[in-house]
Design an enzyme around this catalytic site. Sequence first.
Site, mmCIF file in Angstrom:
data_model
loop_
_atom_site.group_PDB
_atom_site.id
_atom_site.type_symbol
_atom_site.label_atom_id
_atom_site.label_comp_id
_atom_site.label_asym_id
_atom_site.label_seq_id
_atom_site.Cartn_x
_atom_site.Cartn_y
_atom_site.Cartn_z
ATOM 1 C CE LYS A 169 -4.205 -1.571 2.097
ATOM 2 N NZ LYS A 169 -4.398 -2.041 3.452
ATOM 3 C CG HIS A 208 -2.941 6.959 2.904
ATOM 4 N ND1 HIS A 208 -3.664 7.527 3.927
ATOM 5 C CD2 HIS A 208 -3.064 5.624 3.036
ATOM 6 C CE1 HIS A 208 -4.205 6.564 4.643
ATOM 7 N NE2 HIS A 208 -3.853 5.411 4.135
ATOM 8 C CG HIS A 211 0.333 5.162 7.543
ATOM 9 N ND1 HIS A 211 -0.419 4.629 6.521
ATOM 10 C CD2 HIS A 211 0.310 4.240 8.530
ATOM 11 C CE1 HIS A 211 -0.869 3.438 6.889
ATOM 12 N NE2 HIS A 211 -0.435 3.176 8.102
#
Length: 569
Positions: A131, A134, A137
Amino acid sequence: MDFKASIAKLIADAMQRAFGDAPLDAAQIASFLEVPPDTAMGDYAFPCFRLSKALRKSPMMISDALAVAISADYLSRVESVKGYLNFFIDRATYAEQVLTACISQGDRYGSDNSGAGKTVVMDYSSINIAKRFHIGHLSTTMIGNALYRIYEFFGWKAVGVNHLGDWGTQFGKMIAAYKRWGDHDTVAKGGVDEMVKLYVRFNAEAKENEALNDEGRMWFKRIEDGDPEALEIFDWFKSVTLTDAARVYDLLNVKFDSYAGESFYNDKMQPIIDELNAKGLLKEDKGAQIVDLQDYGMPPALILRSDGATLYITRDLAAAKYRKDTYNFDKSLYIVAYQQDLHFRQLFKVLELMGYEWYKDCEHVSFGMVSYEGQTLSTRDGRIVYLEDLLHNSIEKAREIIEEKSPDLENKDEVARQVGVGAVVFFALYNSRIKDIDFWWDRALNFDGETGPYVMYTHARCCSVLRKAGECDAKPDPAALTDPEAQEVVRLIDRFPEIARGALQRNEPSMITRFSVDLAQAYNKFYYERKVMVDEPGVRAARIMLTQAVRNMLRHSLYLIGIEAPERM
Ligand code: ARG
């Protein structure tokens, strides 16, 4: 000099002299000393009702008697007002003492080394494989990074763990997709984005073609069984994700001591399951194994699914135990969004039920959600802001501002990076962590408001004042620092040790962020009202001394929240 302790001692001695009795010792008195909300009421106040019972006198009588019995050269006066003893520290002595302490102790100013010999484990950032990083985080990464520095500042040994999300059935699907449609070079070049594309395609096609899901399950089973081909692809996915993430960590200047993620605990869960069993904590529920937490008002902790698969909490139990065994921590922090509140309450409760006293040392440091210019972010709707894009955008904007304001600056690239990244980090750490954050460009990059660039700019201003001042061998005249503007700066510096301690005790870096803004504002006010480079050498030296202390404090407080402070901007 510790004014509080020494005033407490004066009170204790005066009590003995005036009443022949000292019902409280200096340490107790110190704990009752208050800081009045308004400096017109003094720097410290002692509420004499604390003594009236023991001395059998009214607070008023006590404060009147003590006020005349106390004097010291650092006190300009002592007043008795309605049962309170108000202490006024001599302004010049105050400034001199505080600034000398701040400058002579350098980056240790404000630390009490209370963490010496202690270890804190911190779980932060903890990104998921395949992932992209983005802005959801951002908080965990930067709060964790700041706490790491704050704990170290107080003498703790900190261990930073990136508990990678590298386990789950989705990785089986991803390998299946890769085997069908993927190719090595495309993924190697495109990084996580390519893996996500494969995964999205897999899910779309699996809707039509059920056989795909079987393939996904088969590959996941192969990972679980340690099949070399499956593991090789999976490890490669991991390293591609981490290479992508490393670019962000480099920009942010964030480091970890361990990347032991969920899969690291594959072989460490069976002992935990056996132990839960032996302690009579496991219960069967429709084929699954659970720990019943009904008595504690929580849903059960699901330890093993009916197909025998372990879960997120099973891995966290193994991880908690492993961290205790490996690091023998005094504290174990989990810097994770508040959405996982229940998970951590369950985790700590199960540890307690297992009889691990150290469950008390585990703490969920939670924080709010991040949205972007008023919009919540959602992967599903494609409203997602990647941290790397955000940072580069911010660096670009900082560059434009620098280009306009200081076109002659030498290392523009480096400064633009520091300012752009600092603006984002500062924004993330400005409000108390539990509040939701809404990221706005114009607010983050403002050079005037309560922003990172503003504080950095003030730091650079101090550096410039000091550069221009050059060597100054005159003796500072502290009487020149008794004006309200200088005094406000001194008062803030004096409060720093307490603020830093508060940030540590509450795991709240925003206390330091706020401090840096307050100090920057106070200094700028001083700077506009009082000239530093005056002719009178003693006055000039005193104002330089103040500037030097502010420069150190700004640089160090920015450091503690993970922001670099350029000397020129
Ligand atoms: N990977 C998880 C997420 O992104 C966070 C993991 C937090 N740490 C832990 N030990 N559970 O939501």
